[in-house]
Write a protein that holds these residues in place. Sequence first.
Motif, PDB file in Angstrom:
ATOM      1  N   CYS A   1       0.655  -1.230  -0.242  1.00 55.89           N
ATOM      2  CA  CYS A   1      -0.159  -0.042   0.073  1.00 55.89           C
ATOM      3  C   CYS A   1       0.536   1.505   0.035  1.00 55.89           C
ATOM      4  O   CYS A   1       0.304   2.126   0.340  1.00 55.89           O
ATOM      5  N   MET A   2       1.804   1.487  -0.524  1.00 57.19           N
ATOM      6  CA  MET A   2       3.312   1.938  -0.264  1.00 57.19           C
ATOM      7  C   MET A   2       2.491   3.197  -1.339  1.00 57.19           C
ATOM      8  O   MET A   2       2.815   4.038  -1.117  1.00 57.19           O
ATOM      9  N   GLY A   3       1.631   3.434  -2.851  1.00 55.52           N
ATOM     10  CA  GLY A   3       1.657   3.845  -3.273  1.00 55.52           C
ATOM     11  C   GLY A   3       0.005   4.442  -2.894  1.00 55.52           C
ATOM     12  O   GLY A   3       0.546   6.487  -3.044  1.00 55.52           O
ATOM     13  N   GLY A   4      -0.688   4.328  -2.148  1.00 53.05           N
ATOM     14  CA  GLY A   4      -1.837   4.516  -1.909  1.00 53.05           C
ATOM     15  C   GLY A   4      -1.408   5.672  -0.419  1.00 53.05           C
ATOM     16  O   GLY A   4      -1.746   6.978  -0.409  1.00 53.05           O
ATOM     17  N   ILE A   5      -0.597   4.598   0.306  1.00 52.35           N
ATOM     18  CA  ILE A   5      -0.133   5.834   1.388  1.00 52.35           C
ATOM     19  C   ILE A   5       0.428   6.982   0.979  1.00 52.35           C
ATOM     20  O   ILE A   5       0.790   8.524   1.695  1.00 52.35           O
ATOM     21  N   SER A   6       1.407   7.130  -0.297  1.00 58.99           N
ATOM     22  CA  SER A   6       1.871   8.137  -0.328  1.00 58.99           C
ATOM     23  C   SER A   6       1.466   9.206  -0.994  1.00 58.99           C
ATOM     24  O   SER A   6       1.467  10.532  -0.859  1.00 58.99           O
TER      25      SER A   6
ATOM     26  N   GLY B   1       5.132  14.313   7.646  1.00 60.41           N
ATOM     27  CA  GLY B   1       4.902  14.302   6.555  1.00 60.41           C
ATOM     28  C   GLY B   1       5.827  13.811   4.963  1.00 60.41           C
ATOM     29  O   GLY B   1       5.742  13.262   4.356  1.00 60.41           O
ATOM     30  N   ALA B   2       6.735  15.062   5.100  1.00 61.84           N
ATOM     31  CA  ALA B   2       7.504  14.745   3.817  1.00 61.84           C
ATOM     32  C   ALA B   2       8.439  14.138   4.306  1.00 61.84           C
ATOM     33  O   ALA B   2       9.052  13.287   2.865  1.00 61.84           O
ATOM     34  N   HIS B   3       8.613  13.649   5.415  1.00 60.74           N
ATOM     35  CA  HIS B   3      10.024  12.912   5.340  1.00 60.74           C
ATOM     36  C   HIS B   3       9.747  11.557   4.915  1.00 60.74           C
ATOM     37  O   HIS B   3       9.719  10.481   4.587  1.00 60.74           O
ATOM     38  N   ALA B   4       8.418  11.308   5.356  1.00 58.74           N
ATOM     39  CA  ALA B   4       7.254  10.031   5.523  1.00 58.74           C
ATOM     40  C   ALA B   4       7.230   9.706   4.095  1.00 58.74           C
ATOM     41  O   ALA B   4       7.449   8.840   3.503  1.00 58.74           O
ATOM     42  N   MET B   5       6.860  10.874   3.225  1.00 60.65           N
ATOM     43  CA  MET B   5       6.661  10.684   2.026  1.00 60.65           C
ATOM     44  C   MET B   5       7.853  10.448   0.983  1.00 60.65           C
ATOM     45  O   MET B   5       8.053   9.580  -0.102  1.00 60.65           O
ATOM     46  N   VAL B   6       8.970  10.743   1.192  1.00 59.42           N
ATOM     47  CA  VAL B   6      10.246  10.486   0.869  1.00 59.42           C
ATOM     48  C   VAL B   6      10.484   9.093   0.655  1.00 59.42           C
ATOM     49  O   VAL B   6      10.614   7.660  -0.109  1.00 59.42           O
ATOM     50  N   ILE B   7       9.947   8.196   2.004  1.00 60.04           N
ATOM     51  CA  ILE B   7      10.831   7.259   2.555  1.00 60.04           C
ATOM     52  C   ILE B   7       9.435   6.241   1.455  1.00 60.04           C
ATOM     53  O   ILE B   7       9.563   5.042   0.828  1.00 60.04           O
ATOM     54  N   THR B   8       8.187   6.551   1.846  1.00 58.30           N
ATOM     55  CA  THR B   8       7.366   5.722   0.930  1.00 58.30           C
ATOM     56  C   THR B   8       7.336   5.603  -0.467  1.00 58.30           C
ATOM     57  O   THR B   8       6.638   4.588  -1.005  1.00 58.30           O
ATOM     58  N   VAL B   9       7.848   6.554  -0.536  1.00 59.28           N
ATOM     59  CA  VAL B   9       7.746   6.866  -2.575  1.00 59.28           C
ATOM     60  C   VAL B   9       8.880   5.932  -3.111  1.00 59.28           C
ATOM     61  O   VAL B   9       8.936   4.981  -4.188  1.00 59.28           O
ATOM     62  N   TRP B  10      10.014   6.294  -1.676  1.00 64.46           N
ATOM     63  CA  TRP B  10      11.095   5.332  -1.743  1.00 64.46           C
ATOM     64  C   TRP B  10      10.545   3.684  -2.119  1.00 64.46           C
ATOM     65  O   TRP B  10      11.118   2.725  -3.395  1.00 64.46           O
TER      66      TRP B  10
END
Length: 273
Positions: free
Chosen positions: A73-78, A126-135
Amino acid sequence: MPDTKTKTIEPKTPALVQAWDWITETQIWTSIFRHAAPINDRNRVLVMLSNVFLHMHPVRLRKSGVRLRYTWCMGGISFFLFLVLTFTGLLLMFYYRPTLEYAYSDIVGLREHVPLGIMREMHRWGAHAMVITVWLHMFRVFMTGSYKPPREFNWNVGVIMLVLTLLLSFTGYLLPWDQLAIWAITVGSNMARATPFLGHEGPGASLMAIGDVQLVHAADDARFALLGGTFVGEGALLRFYVLHCVALPLVIGFLMAVHFWRVRKDGGISGPL
């Protein structure tokens, strides 16, 4: 009397027909345009079923392709984090002023005067988390082979969005205007001097010299375009603010729409290998 207004349409020459057939059979063309024009009943049905607006959901889905242990679910979380960042960023824009006089004090005020500094902290984490989830999303797509035909076009769209996500994080790093931000951007922007052809220290920079006129040098290379000057100052702060709050989010939002559309047209989420 013959009708002089009637126009005669000359048929395409065989060379043009052959060139057009060659273009439409290339991998780039077929990865973007999945079906031919709807000139018969079968093509009309295919165009209808593969259109994200006319038929929102795929005709069939693999049960294994929607399992959490497969997609993570990384795409949806991103996408969710992008919405959170957009909302909190709009709220922060009401209080933040991108000037040398007020930038740091506004950040301190957002941290000290807002309970727990919740608005800025939600945006920051949220910005830090988005970088991680996109990776992690890109890693999952790569490991499951979801970048292979016919999904190679969407893979390239995702790679572009990954780079833009990193640029969002990079441009937002300067906005607090503290010593950590200034020196981090100084180090990061110095790398732009080594940009091929566009940086005065990069490979190919000497090729941009015509006669005695040097087109690329320390005053007008990629680093200067990024900072709006020769050092990290008010011009850099304003440029990073516009890029972070307007330009990059709009481009990413557009590419997200294309990305979701291509997932839909390519038959939904790919199944396990």
